[in-house]
Each structure stands twice: as structure tokens, then as C-alpha cells.
Write a protein that holds these residues in place. Structure first.
Motif: not given
Length: 350
Positions: A247, A302, A306, A308
Motif C-alpha cells: 500500500k 498501516s 500507506s 487507504q
């Protein structure tokens, strides 16, 4: 007269909550006792409580109640024969709760109780424990390996084989691949595929154990830190499973550069969207530990930078990926254990 005065609110809700928590806690620790005593190892066939008590050196009355409780929650079967009550493992216990089963879930269960020790020590809320990433993940991936081989790995690979790009791929990078079981499974499904597991040196020791255990020849390892090191080039597929780095915009850009034109980035990832009590507890547990190098964010799974969920999808498209599919893992697995888990399949555009 104060003694005769009722409180402003009935304690009913509190008492019901405490009773529910206490009952579930007792069941959880009863399961631990059953595992520690090896009860499931002896119940492949029907036996009386007296036979099992004699075998494990346990007091018969307590054991009989234990077997009955395990029956009530679906872990044992029961029958009456010649006036005797006999118990044996239910199908689910036979598959997942025996040491010698291919799908034994005992290591994750034991890890669960290890993590509960943090909860019983109130000081963890005041003083975080600082851990070194390599040492931590080299232990965590062993648990993740035993978890995924019980269902998720097979269902994931089965699902991804519907993509022609997966069937004809020749070179795959399993970034942050840890135990390497996904690479091993992909290599078994596609004999022409060379899979490379990229992870920290301490973790790669675990990867090599599983490669040797499953006797695969087309799975290789690369030691490194994907935040800092080059990950290589000309991959047909980059696969990531619950790797928080998947991410991170900087890591995603590396993945894009490492893929061939038309190559797939397959990311099985947790995006914390829900916020019920389990999710809040997961957030607390996520913050019990602190890493020496990687900075965690407040919410579970996270790290610093990172993205979302919606920002992640937008970023993929912005740097040149075409998103082919977004699917919830619950739809692949057939059960809803982790609502935050998603799989995103994206193709590098020319």
C-alpha cells in the motif's frame, strides 16, 4: 436507608456482557487445555471418557465434562453404545486440531494464546515493546504459513488461475513473500513458472525451509528490503499477500517498474474500513509493538505512507495500471472472517 435505594440503571446489560465474556473465555482456555493435553490426538475413533482419562492421566469427572463441552461447540461427535457415552473428533477437529494433519491449525492457535499474554499485562498500554523487523517477521510468517495452507492459499490460487496471464506467466515476484507458500503453490500449478520470493534475510531462512519441505525446484529466494533495495525487472506477475508495503506509493512504483508491459500486479491486502469492537481491538493489538525502522500508523495493517482503499485504487491508475478486478476475499473464501481483506488485480499498461 441508602441500602434500600435502587441504582439509577439496572445492571442487566453489564451482567449479560460479563457472563458472555466469561463463558467465551472459559471455552477458549478449555480448548487450550484440550490441545495441550493432546485430547484430539486420541479421539480419531470413538472412546469413553474413562479411556481418555487413563491415557492422558486426567481426573475422569472433569474430563467427562470437558468432552461434553467440546461436543456442545461442535468439536466432538458423541454416541451412546451399550450404555456408555463415547466421543470422537468431529470432522473439523480431525482436520484442523491434530498434530499430524496436513491442515493442522495448532500453531496459529498457540500463537493466539501467546498474543493474549500482551492483553493480560496492562503495562503494554503504557510502554510499547520495540522489536526488530527481521526477528519479528521471521516468527510471524511461520504462523501465517500454517494459517493460509488451511484454505486461503488453495482458494486464492484456484481463483487466480482463471486469468490467462497467470496461466502463461514465466516469471513471478512474491514481494514480501515470507513463507513462500504462495510461490510454491503457483510453481506447482504452472511448471514453466519461475517464482522469486523477496524478503528480509531472517525471513528467507523460513522460506528456504518450506521450499525444501515441499520439494519444488522452480522457486528461488532474493534477500533484501523492498523499501530500500532494487526488486528486479521483467516480471510477468508481482504478487503480494497481506504485505503492508503493497500500500506504499514508493513500493508500488518499484513494482510498476519491475513488471513487463502487460504484467499483472496482484495484491491481496487489508484496508481497514470497518470499525466495530473487533476492529477497535485489532487497532489496539496493532499498537502493542513498535518496529525499529518502519513507522506504524494508528490503524491496523498501516504504515507510514500507506494508502487507504480509494486512494490506493486512484494511485494505481495514475501511475499506469489498469484495474482488472477488485474482489472481497470473503467472496473467494466463502466466509467472512476478515471484512477488510480485498484482492486487487491490475495490469501494467503500455
Amino acid at each position: 436507608m441508602e441500602l434500600l435505594k435502587l441504582p439509577e440503571v439496572s445492571p442487566k446489560e453489564l451482567f449479560h456482557l460479563l457472563q458472555d465474556l466469561y463463558t467465551k473465555s472459559r471455552l477458549l482456555y478449555l480448548l487450550k487445555s484440550a490441545v495441550d493435553l493432546g485430547i484430539f490426538e486420541y479421539l480419531e475413533d470413538y472412546k469413553t471418557s474413562k479411556e481418555i482419562a487413563r491415557r492422558i492421566g486426567c481426573e475422569e469427572v472433569s474430563l467427562e465434562c470437558t468432552l461434553e463441552a467440546l461436543y456442545k461447540v461442535g468439536l466432538l461427535d458423541k454416541k451412546l453404545e451399550n450404555g456408555n457415552i463415547l466421543y470422537k473428533n468431529s470432522q473439523i477437529a480431525q482436520i484442523y486440531l491434530r498434530e499430524d494433519s496436513q491442515y493442522s491449525y495448532l500453531i496459529p492457535i498457540k500463537d493466539m494464546f501467546k498474543r493474549l499474554e500482551y492483553w493480560s499485562d496492562g503495562s503494554i498500554l503504557k510502554d510499547k515493546k520495540v522489536v526488530e523487523e527481521g526477528e519479528f517477521f521471521s516468527e510471524v510468517v511461520k504462523v501465517m504459513a500454517e494459517e493460509c495452507k488451511c484454505w486461503e492459499l488453495q482458494k486464492t490460487v484456484e481463483y487466480l488461475l482463471k486469468f490467462e496471464e497467470v496461466k502463461r506467466a514465466r516469471k513471478l515476484l512474491d514481494i514480501g513473500g515470507g513463507h513462500g507458500l504462495y510461490s510454491i503453490a503457483f510453481a506447482m500449478a504452472n511448471k514453466n513458472l519461475k517464482c522469486y520470493v523477496f524478503d528480509l534475510p531472517q525471513v528467507i531462512k523460513v522460506t528456504k525451509y518450506y521450499i525444501k519441505r515441499y520439494r519444488v525446484r522452480n522457486v528461488y529466494t532474493i534477500e533484501g528490503d523492498y523499501y530500500r533495495d532494487d526488486i528486479g525487472r521483467n516480471y510477468d506477475i508481482v504478487f503480494s499477500s497481506y504485505n503492508p508495503g503493497g500500500k506504499d506509493p514508493l513500493v508500488i512504483e518499484k513494482i510498476y517498474r519491475g513488471l513487463k508491459e502487460g504484467g499483472l500486479f496482484i495484491n491481496k491486502q487489508r484496508f481497514p474500513l470497518s470499525q466495530d469492537v473487533k476492529d477497535v481491538l485489532d487497532n489496539i493489538e496493532w499498537n502493542f509493538l513498535e518496529f525499529k525502522r518502519c513507522k506504524k500508523e494508528k490503524f491496523r495493517y498501516s504504515f507510514e505512507r500507506s494508502l487507504q482503499f480509494q486512494d490506493y485504487l486512484s494511485f494505481l491508475e495514475d501511475i499506469g495500471f489498469e484495474i482488472l478486478e477488485v474482489v472481497r476475499m470473503k467472496d473467494i473464501l466463502g466466509y467472512d472472517l476478515d471484512r477488510d481483506a480485498m484482492m486487487i488485480v491490475a495490469r501494467k499498461e503500455g
